[in-house]
Design a protein around this motif. Structure first.
Motif, PDB file in Angstrom:
ATOM      1  N   SER A  70       0.806  -1.221   0.000  1.00  0.00           N
ATOM      2  CA  SER A  70       0.000   0.000   0.000  1.00  0.00           C
ATOM      3  C   SER A  70       0.836   1.267   0.000  1.00  0.00           C
ATOM      4  O   SER A  70       0.601   2.177  -0.794  1.00  0.00           O
ATOM      5  N   THR A  71       1.821   1.353   0.858  1.00  0.00           N
ATOM      6  CA  THR A  71       2.582   2.588   0.993  1.00  0.00           C
ATOM      7  C   THR A  71       3.508   2.822  -0.194  1.00  0.00           C
ATOM      8  O   THR A  71       3.598   3.951  -0.680  1.00  0.00           O
ATOM      9  N   LEU A  72       4.180   1.815  -0.661  1.00  0.00           N
ATOM     10  CA  LEU A  72       5.116   1.971  -1.775  1.00  0.00           C
ATOM     11  C   LEU A  72       4.430   2.469  -3.046  1.00  0.00           C
ATOM     12  O   LEU A  72       4.949   3.395  -3.685  1.00  0.00           O
ATOM     13  N   PRO A  73       3.272   1.941  -3.439  1.00  0.00           N
ATOM     14  CA  PRO A  73       2.597   2.515  -4.611  1.00  0.00           C
ATOM     15  C   PRO A  73       2.197   3.985  -4.409  1.00  0.00           C
ATOM     16  O   PRO A  73       2.293   4.792  -5.346  1.00  0.00           O
ATOM     17  N   LEU A  74       1.799   4.353  -3.204  1.00  0.00           N
ATOM     18  CA  LEU A  74       1.470   5.760  -2.935  1.00  0.00           C
ATOM     19  C   LEU A  74       2.708   6.643  -3.050  1.00  0.00           C
ATOM     20  O   LEU A  74       2.640   7.745  -3.613  1.00  0.00           O
ATOM     21  N   ILE A  75       3.815   6.155  -2.540  1.00  0.00           N
ATOM     22  CA  ILE A  75       5.055   6.925  -2.636  1.00  0.00           C
ATOM     23  C   ILE A  75       5.464   7.087  -4.095  1.00  0.00           C
ATOM     24  O   ILE A  75       5.883   8.169  -4.521  1.00  0.00           O
ATOM     25  N   THR A  76       5.326   6.026  -4.875  1.00  0.00           N
ATOM     26  CA  THR A  76       5.656   6.105  -6.302  1.00  0.00           C
ATOM     27  C   THR A  76       4.770   7.111  -7.012  1.00  0.00           C
ATOM     28  O   THR A  76       5.249   7.912  -7.821  1.00  0.00           O
ATOM     29  N   GLU A  77       3.484   7.105  -6.699  1.00  0.00           N
ATOM     30  CA  GLU A  77       2.545   8.047  -7.315  1.00  0.00           C
ATOM     31  C   GLU A  77       2.897   9.483  -6.938  1.00  0.00           C
ATOM     32  O   GLU A  77       2.928  10.370  -7.797  1.00  0.00           O
ATOM     33  N   LYS A  78       3.192   9.720  -5.676  1.00  0.00           N
ATOM     34  CA  LYS A  78       3.559  11.065  -5.219  1.00  0.00           C
ATOM     35  C   LYS A  78       4.877  11.494  -5.850  1.00  0.00           C
ATOM     36  O   LYS A  78       5.064  12.668  -6.170  1.00  0.00           O
ATOM     37  N   SER A  79       5.769  10.551  -6.033  1.00  0.00           N
ATOM     38  CA  SER A  79       7.050  10.869  -6.661  1.00  0.00           C
ATOM     39  C   SER A  79       6.847  11.353  -8.094  1.00  0.00           C
ATOM     40  O   SER A  79       7.481  12.315  -8.529  1.00  0.00           O
ATOM     41  N   ARG A  80       5.951  10.697  -8.816  1.00  0.00           N
ATOM     42  CA  ARG A  80       5.652  11.147 -10.185  1.00  0.00           C
ATOM     43  C   ARG A  80       5.045  12.545 -10.185  1.00  0.00           C
ATOM     44  O   ARG A  80       5.377  13.381 -11.032  1.00  0.00           O
ATOM     45  N   ALA A  81       4.146  12.790  -9.239  1.00  0.00           N
ATOM     46  CA  ALA A  81       3.548  14.124  -9.137  1.00  0.00           C
ATOM     47  C   ALA A  81       4.614  15.161  -8.800  1.00  0.00           C
ATOM     48  O   ALA A  81       4.585  16.278  -9.325  1.00  0.00           O
ATOM     49  N   LEU A  82       5.563  14.795  -7.947  1.00  0.00           N
ATOM     50  CA  LEU A  82       6.630  15.730  -7.603  1.00  0.00           C
ATOM     51  C   LEU A  82       7.549  15.996  -8.788  1.00  0.00           C
ATOM     52  O   LEU A  82       8.053  17.108  -8.934  1.00  0.00           O
ATOM     53  N   GLU A  83       7.758  15.006  -9.632  1.00  0.00           N
ATOM     54  CA  GLU A  83       8.583  15.221 -10.817  1.00  0.00           C
ATOM     55  C   GLU A  83       7.969  16.295 -11.701  1.00  0.00           C
ATOM     56  O   GLU A  83       8.676  17.168 -12.216  1.00  0.00           O
ATOM     57  N   GLN A  84       6.655  16.256 -11.864  1.00  0.00           N
ATOM     58  CA  GLN A  84       5.971  17.293 -12.642  1.00  0.00           C
ATOM     59  C   GLN A  84       6.134  18.647 -11.957  1.00  0.00           C
ATOM     60  O   GLN A  84       6.370  19.662 -12.624  1.00  0.00           O
ATOM     61  N   THR A  85       6.016  18.669 -10.651  1.00  0.00           N
ATOM     62  CA  THR A  85       6.182  19.921  -9.914  1.00  0.00           C
ATOM     63  C   THR A  85       7.612  20.438 -10.071  1.00  0.00           C
ATOM     64  O   THR A  85       7.820  21.637 -10.267  1.00  0.00           O
ATOM     65  N   PHE A  86       8.581  19.540 -10.009  1.00  0.00           N
ATOM     66  CA  PHE A  86       9.971  19.958 -10.177  1.00  0.00           C
ATOM     67  C   PHE A  86      10.211  20.507 -11.583  1.00  0.00           C
ATOM     68  O   PHE A  86      10.956  21.480 -11.755  1.00  0.00           O
ATOM     69  N   ASP A  87       9.593  19.903 -12.582  1.00  0.00           N
ATOM     70  CA  ASP A  87       9.710  20.421 -13.944  1.00  0.00           C
ATOM     71  C   ASP A  87       9.139  21.830 -14.031  1.00  0.00           C
ATOM     72  O   ASP A  87       9.729  22.717 -14.657  1.00  0.00           O
ATOM     73  N   ARG A  88       8.001  22.047 -13.399  1.00  0.00           N
ATOM     74  CA  ARG A  88       7.390  23.386 -13.406  1.00  0.00           C
ATOM     75  C   ARG A  88       8.281  24.388 -12.657  1.00  0.00           C
ATOM     76  O   ARG A  88       8.403  25.537 -13.069  1.00  0.00           O
ATOM     77  N   ILE A  89       8.909  23.938 -11.577  1.00  0.00           N
ATOM     78  CA  ILE A  89       9.813  24.818 -10.833  1.00  0.00           C
ATOM     79  C   ILE A  89      11.009  25.183 -11.701  1.00  0.00           C
ATOM     80  O   ILE A  89      11.447  26.342 -11.707  1.00  0.00           O
ATOM     81  N   ASP A  90      11.538  24.209 -12.451  1.00  0.00           N
ATOM     82  CA  ASP A  90      12.651  24.494 -13.346  1.00  0.00           C
ATOM     83  C   ASP A  90      12.248  25.521 -14.399  1.00  0.00           C
ATOM     84  O   ASP A  90      12.999  26.460 -14.694  1.00  0.00           O
ATOM     85  N   LYS A  91      11.056  25.348 -14.975  1.00  0.00           N
ATOM     86  CA  LYS A  91      10.573  26.320 -15.964  1.00  0.00           C
ATOM     87  C   LYS A  91      10.390  27.693 -15.323  1.00  0.00           C
ATOM     88  O   LYS A  91      10.685  28.716 -15.940  1.00  0.00           O
ATOM     89  N   LEU A  92       9.914  27.710 -14.095  1.00  0.00           N
ATOM     90  CA  LEU A  92       9.720  28.964 -13.375  1.00  0.00           C
ATOM     91  C   LEU A  92      11.056  29.655 -13.127  1.00  0.00           C
ATOM     92  O   LEU A  92      11.170  30.879 -13.262  1.00  0.00           O
ATOM     93  N   GLU A  93      12.088  28.882 -12.802  1.00  0.00           N
ATOM     94  CA  GLU A  93      13.418  29.456 -12.611  1.00  0.00           C
ATOM     95  C   GLU A  93      13.929  30.083 -13.904  1.00  0.00           C
ATOM     96  O   GLU A  93      14.523  31.165 -13.883  1.00  0.00           O
ATOM     97  N   VAL A  94      13.694  29.413 -15.037  1.00  0.00           N
ATOM     98  CA  VAL A  94      14.110  29.974 -16.327  1.00  0.00           C
ATOM     99  C   VAL A  94      13.353  31.275 -16.590  1.00  0.00           C
ATOM    100  O   VAL A  94      13.928  32.269 -17.032  1.00  0.00           O
ATOM    101  N   MET A  95      12.040  31.267 -16.294  1.00  0.00           N
ATOM    102  CA  MET A  95      11.235  32.464 -16.516  1.00  0.00           C
ATOM    103  C   MET A  95      11.701  33.607 -15.608  1.00  0.00           C
ATOM    104  O   MET A  95      11.833  34.752 -16.058  1.00  0.00           O
ATOM    105  N   VAL A  96      11.989  33.326 -14.363  1.00  0.00           N
ATOM    106  CA  VAL A  96      12.461  34.362 -13.439  1.00  0.00           C
ATOM    107  C   VAL A  96      13.800  34.918 -13.921  1.00  0.00           C
ATOM    108  O   VAL A  96      14.026  36.134 -13.867  1.00  0.00           O
TER     109      VAL A  96
END
Length: 171
Positions: A70-96
């Protein structure tokens, strides 16, 4: 039958040996109840410890199953969501960074414009223009505006204004 003269031992020992036998029996007899109790207590303690150990192993197994199932699949799912967030943060850094460069260019242009068209020099030019127009004639009452020298005007480069859709096309 020569052996008939030999006496066969009696089942009961002679009464004179009885006290001696009882004394020897008392010396040889060992009371093992105390040792037996100690041994049984130690065995019970070891069985109790083994039981506790088995309970701990079972808890570890159940926790491991919960983590894996149960916990490992949730962690994997959250990790994927965080990867998208990190990509957006990288784009935001470029924009700034781009915004910082744009603002630096604009700030330099404003400083240059302030140097070329300072309030005091503009006011001085307007006053001189007004005084000269009074001296000339009252036909042209508009203030005289003098353009800066061509060398100063050619330094201006239009700064390209960005759009957030350039950095976040999916938004």
């Amino acid at each position: 039958m020569e052996n008939s003269n030999v006496e066969t031992p009696k089942a009961n020992p002679a009464p004179e040996f009885e006290p001696l036998a009882s004394q020897i029996s008392e010396l040889v007899t060992v009371d093992s109840t105390a040792e037996e109790k100690k041994l049984n207590d130690e065995i019970d303690l070891m069985l109790h410890k083994i039981s506790e150990f088995m309970e701990i192993l079972e808890m570890i197994r159940s926790d491991t199953n919960m983590c894996v199932n149960s916990t490992l699949p949730l962690i994997t799912e959250k990790s994927r969501a965080l990867e998208q967030t990190f990509d957006r943060i990288d784009k935001l850094e470029v924009m700034v960074s781009h915004i910082d460069q744009t603002l630096t260019k604009l700030e330099q242009q404003v400083k240059g414009a302030e140097a070329n068209f300072s309030t005091f020099s503009t006011l001085k030019k307007k006053m001189l223009g007004a005084l000269s127009s009074i001296g000339r004639s009252h036909q042209d009452t508009s203030p005289v505006y003098q353009r800066p020298a061509e060398g100063n005007a050619s330094n201006y480069e239009k700064v390209e204004i960005f759009s957030t859709s350039d950095f976040f096309p999916d938004s």
